[in-house]
Design an enzyme around this catalytic site. Structure first.
Site, mmCIF file in Angstrom:
data_model
loop_
_atom_site.group_PDB
_atom_site.id
_atom_site.type_symbol
_atom_site.label_atom_id
_atom_site.label_comp_id
_atom_site.label_asym_id
_atom_site.label_seq_id
_atom_site.Cartn_x
_atom_site.Cartn_y
_atom_site.Cartn_z
ATOM 1 N N TYR A 137 0.844 -1.204 0.000
ATOM 2 C CA TYR A 137 0.000 0.000 0.000
ATOM 3 C C TYR A 137 0.877 1.252 0.000
ATOM 4 C CZ TYR A 137 -3.521 3.412 1.093
ATOM 5 O OH TYR A 137 -4.322 4.508 1.039
ATOM 6 N N TYR B 35 -2.786 4.218 9.163
ATOM 7 C CA TYR B 35 -2.217 2.965 8.645
ATOM 8 C C TYR B 35 -1.185 2.391 9.618
ATOM 9 C CZ TYR B 35 -1.516 -0.380 4.871
ATOM 10 O OH TYR B 35 -1.478 -1.522 4.101
#
Ligand code: NAI
Length: 270
Positions: A150, A160
């Protein structure tokens, strides 16, 4: 539509938990394209998920393996080549988990035992998988290995958490191992940097709904779905991408190169 792109090719697919999983969609597409494979996941995920359904649908066998265990991986590679009747042409690493995220620990309040476990599962496991394949000489020439990542590896997305660091490590392993695998065995290694996708792992990220809607509005082509990702992965497993290696390939509808979109400007001009 099927193009028979993977006819006669054999591989291992890690990480199909349920029908939303990127690995699940990829397994279905590989099957459609004529490839054969062994499915694998952590023993605990076998009990929680529905991998049996996928195995039946694709005529595949399942070999459980914890991707952090060298012993499990050696067993998996030996069994897979035996079951499939020869060396492998493709491997998908579709594995991610952060204990800090799961336990709600912020990036500024990591518990380092959790950090180490998440890194082992999400990042070092990619090295372990490749080292196992390499030492067993289990890949055919021009084989292809893909892992999923990602964009938080390059740019900060606060929620995240430590997965950003894990993905940065994972992408580096793809480059470093890709060098040796390319030079010595003509095997290619790449990572696909995928849009936010509503899966079990994806939805574990705090604020995921806002995150995915924002990405949708920022991407000229809209977010790439798990199905789109499966299609893209097929091309990387095929013979049509033989000289693509050591790359981090953005598969995100253009998000990574967009500064701002008209929709976002309009939202803030209200
Ligand atoms: P998922 O939750 O369906 O798949 C994650 C898989 O990792 C599960 O099958 C799980 O059982 C497996 N796993 C966890 N610990 C393991 C271990 N010790 N050994 C072996 N397998 C283990 O979610 P998804 O989204 O399909 O995740 C696949 C990959 O895609 C991950 O690397 C994830 O970080 C990446 N990715 C996901 C995005 C998203 O928004 N969903 C965006 C970009 C990348």
């Amino acid at each position: 539509m099927s193009y028979n792109l993977l006819k006669g090719k054999r591989g291992i697919i890690f990480g199909a938990l349920d029908e939303n999983s990127i690995a699940w969609k990829t397994a279905e597409r590989v099957h459609e394209e004529g490839g054969t494979f062994v499915l694998t996941n952590a023993p605990i995920a076998m009990r929680m998920g529905q991998i049996d359904v996928l195995a039946k649908k694709t005529g595949s066998e399942i070999v459980p393996a914890d991707a952090t265990s060298e012993e499990d991986l050696a067993n998996l590679v030996a069994k897979a080549t035996e079951i499939l009747g020869g060396k492998l042409d493709f491997v998908l690493h579709s594995i991610g988990m952060s204990v800090n995220v799961r336990k709600g620990r912020k990036y500024t309040d990591e518990k380092y035992d959790f950090t180490a476990k998440g890194w082992d599962v999400s990042a070092l496991s990619f090295h372990k998988v490749m080292q196992t394949l390499y030492k067993a000489d289990a890949m055919n020439e021009w084989g292809s290995i893909v892992a999923l990542t990602y964009m938080a590896a390059q740019r900060t997305f606060p929620d995240y958490n430590d997965m950003a660091d894990n993905k940065a490590y994972l992408e580096s392993v793809a480059r470093s191992f890709g060098y040796f695998y390319g030079k010595e065995k003509k095997v290619r290694v790449n990572t696909i940097s995928q849009s936010p996708t509503p899966t079990t792992a994806g939805q574990g990220v705090k604020g995921f709904d806002g995150f995915i809607s924002y990405a949708e509005k920022m991407s000229p082509l809209g977010n790439a779905t798990a199905q789109d990702c499966a299609d893209y992965t097929i091309t990387l497993f095929s013979d049509l991408t033989k000289k693509v290696t050591m790359q981090n390939l953005f598969h995100d509808g253009g998000f990574s190169n967009t500064g701002v979109s008209q929709e976002v400007i309009e939202y803030f001009s209200k």
